[in-house]
Scaffold this active site. Structure first.
Site, PDB file in Angstrom:
ATOM      1  N   TYR A 126       0.844  -1.202   0.000  1.00  0.00           N
ATOM      2  CA  TYR A 126       0.000   0.000   0.000  1.00  0.00           C
ATOM      3  C   TYR A 126       0.874   1.244   0.000  1.00  0.00           C
ATOM      4  O   TYR A 126       1.964   1.253   0.581  1.00  0.00           O
ATOM      5  CB  TYR A 126      -0.850   0.063   1.275  1.00  0.00           C
ATOM      6  CG  TYR A 126      -2.045  -0.849   1.309  1.00  0.00           C
ATOM      7  CD1 TYR A 126      -3.229  -0.505   0.685  1.00  0.00           C
ATOM      8  CD2 TYR A 126      -1.999  -2.056   2.012  1.00  0.00           C
ATOM      9  CE1 TYR A 126      -4.342  -1.334   0.743  1.00  0.00           C
ATOM     10  CE2 TYR A 126      -3.100  -2.896   2.078  1.00  0.00           C
ATOM     11  CZ  TYR A 126      -4.270  -2.524   1.439  1.00  0.00           C
ATOM     12  OH  TYR A 126      -5.365  -3.343   1.493  1.00  0.00           O
ATOM     13  N   TYR A 142      -0.298  -9.783   1.020  1.00  0.00           N
ATOM     14  CA  TYR A 142       0.718  -9.115   1.845  1.00  0.00           C
ATOM     15  C   TYR A 142       0.719  -9.688   3.263  1.00  0.00           C
ATOM     16  O   TYR A 142      -0.304 -10.147   3.763  1.00  0.00           O
ATOM     17  CB  TYR A 142       0.521  -7.593   1.858  1.00  0.00           C
ATOM     18  CG  TYR A 142      -0.810  -7.085   2.377  1.00  0.00           C
ATOM     19  CD1 TYR A 142      -1.056  -6.954   3.736  1.00  0.00           C
ATOM     20  CD2 TYR A 142      -1.810  -6.719   1.485  1.00  0.00           C
ATOM     21  CE1 TYR A 142      -2.261  -6.463   4.207  1.00  0.00           C
ATOM     22  CE2 TYR A 142      -3.029  -6.225   1.942  1.00  0.00           C
ATOM     23  CZ  TYR A 142      -3.254  -6.105   3.303  1.00  0.00           C
ATOM     24  OH  TYR A 142      -4.453  -5.637   3.753  1.00  0.00           O
ATOM     25  N   ARG A 187      -2.463 -11.806   4.123  1.00  0.00           N
ATOM     26  CA  ARG A 187      -3.814 -11.525   3.641  1.00  0.00           C
ATOM     27  C   ARG A 187      -3.960 -12.025   2.210  1.00  0.00           C
ATOM     28  O   ARG A 187      -3.111 -11.763   1.363  1.00  0.00           O
ATOM     29  CB  ARG A 187      -4.102 -10.003   3.617  1.00  0.00           C
ATOM     30  CG  ARG A 187      -4.133  -9.252   4.914  1.00  0.00           C
ATOM     31  CD  ARG A 187      -5.265  -9.583   5.860  1.00  0.00           C
ATOM     32  NE  ARG A 187      -6.522 -10.048   5.329  1.00  0.00           N
ATOM     33  CZ  ARG A 187      -7.537  -9.303   4.897  1.00  0.00           C
ATOM     34  NH1 ARG A 187      -7.438  -8.011   4.932  1.00  0.00           N
ATOM     35  NH2 ARG A 187      -8.654  -9.839   4.461  1.00  0.00           N
ATOM     36  N   HIS A 234      -7.237  -8.874  -1.971  1.00  0.00           N
ATOM     37  CA  HIS A 234      -8.575  -8.325  -1.704  1.00  0.00           C
ATOM     38  C   HIS A 234      -8.602  -6.865  -2.098  1.00  0.00           C
ATOM     39  O   HIS A 234      -7.549  -6.201  -2.169  1.00  0.00           O
ATOM     40  CB  HIS A 234      -8.935  -8.467  -0.210  1.00  0.00           C
ATOM     41  CG  HIS A 234      -7.981  -7.740   0.683  1.00  0.00           C
ATOM     42  ND1 HIS A 234      -6.776  -8.267   1.078  1.00  0.00           N
ATOM     43  CD2 HIS A 234      -8.027  -6.496   1.228  1.00  0.00           C
ATOM     44  CE1 HIS A 234      -6.131  -7.401   1.840  1.00  0.00           C
ATOM     45  NE2 HIS A 234      -6.870  -6.307   1.937  1.00  0.00           N
ATOM     46  N   HIS A 291     -10.675  -3.324  -0.918  1.00  0.00           N
ATOM     47  CA  HIS A 291     -11.606  -2.696   0.023  1.00  0.00           C
ATOM     48  C   HIS A 291     -12.605  -1.844  -0.760  1.00  0.00           C
ATOM     49  O   HIS A 291     -12.237  -1.202  -1.759  1.00  0.00           O
ATOM     50  CB  HIS A 291     -10.839  -1.790   0.990  1.00  0.00           C
ATOM     51  CG  HIS A 291      -9.830  -2.530   1.824  1.00  0.00           C
ATOM     52  ND1 HIS A 291     -10.127  -3.100   3.034  1.00  0.00           N
ATOM     53  CD2 HIS A 291      -8.520  -2.814   1.589  1.00  0.00           C
ATOM     54  CE1 HIS A 291      -9.042  -3.682   3.534  1.00  0.00           C
ATOM     55  NE2 HIS A 291      -8.052  -3.522   2.672  1.00  0.00           N
TER      56      HIS A 291
HETATM   57 FE   LIG Z   1      -6.140  -4.524   2.842  1.00  0.00          FE
END
Ligand SMILES: [Fe+2]
Length: 235
Positions: free
Chosen positions: A103, A142, A152, A155, A157
């Site tokens: 991110y 990640y 994770r 995905h 959001h």
């Molecule tokens: Fe996330």
């Protein structure tokens, strides 16, 4: 007038306390919730965002000088109410990691490369029939430190704003075939199998565009027995 919705329609949502999801232990209320009536200004006041959605905000691959790296995808979906009617003019926002699972955020120090051509945030409005569409890059998995070797699954959001500030719903959706999904405490914080299935995007060949990108469908149901599980929908 007070509307009380059937408690059954709340069973889709993640439990506030899911001990496997470690931060929920600190975050979950440890006292009974106190119902708060919405004030007039919450219901009628201005909502940020709709008027500032620009042409191109729904394409996360064209926000910079070059094209981001990774697998280009199209995400298409239908926002509808419990009766199956499309919900127009919802502000739909997405945010996600880049193809390497990173991110653009100061808290994300995962040693994977940032992509100078990918910020990972976009928005659009559902159209007159309730449909939305984004072009983006398939996010990477990640690590997140929840437990040993915790990763994770890929995905995206997604947030929806309705006509009032109090009508925001937040969720995240997953991609079929990802081996990390059954291991994910956030996915598993949704208590029912059918609820978890409703967090899965599906491959959609009719959304796929030749020589351009694979298509996925993720529909959102706001309420009722088929409601999409939403985060923070405490009960
Ligand atoms: Fe996330």
């Amino acid at each position: 007038m007070t509307f009380i919705y059937p408690v059954d329609s709340n069973t889709a949502h993640p439990l506030p306390l899911s001990p496997e999801y470690k931060s929920s232990i600190k975050r979950a209320p440890n006292k009974p919730l106190i119902p708060m009536r919405h004030t007039l200004s919450e219901l009628t006041g201005p909502v940020y965002g709709h008027e500032t959605v620009r042409e191109g905000d729904a394409d996360l691959t064209t926000q910079h000088a070059g094209e981001p790296l990774g697998e280009r995808i199209i995400v298409h979906g239908h926002v509808r109410d419990e009766d199956g009617r499309g919900v127009p003019n919802s502000l739909v926002e997405i945010w996600q990691a880049n193809a390497c699972g990173r991110y653009v955020h100061v808290r994300d120090q995962h040693p994977a490369p940032l992509d100078p051509n990918f910020t990972g945030a976009g928005r659009t409005q559902s159209d007159a029939s309730g449909y939305y569409r984004f072009v983006t890059i398939k996010p990477g998995a990640y690590p997140w430190g929840n437990h040993h070797n915790a990763w994770r699954p890929a995905h995206i959001h997604l947030s929806l704003f309705g006509p009032a500030f109090a009508t925001r719903l937040v969720t995240q959706f997953f991609f079929p075939g990802d081996p990390l999904i059954p291991l994910d405490p956030i996915f598993n914080s949704v208590p029912t199998k059918s609820g978890r299935e409703r967090l899965m995007a599906s491959y959609a060949h009719d959304v796929t565009e030749p020589e351009f990108a694979l298509g996925y469908r993720f529909d959102v149901v706001l309420r009722g027995r088929k409601a999409t599980p939403f985060e923070g929908s405490a009960r």
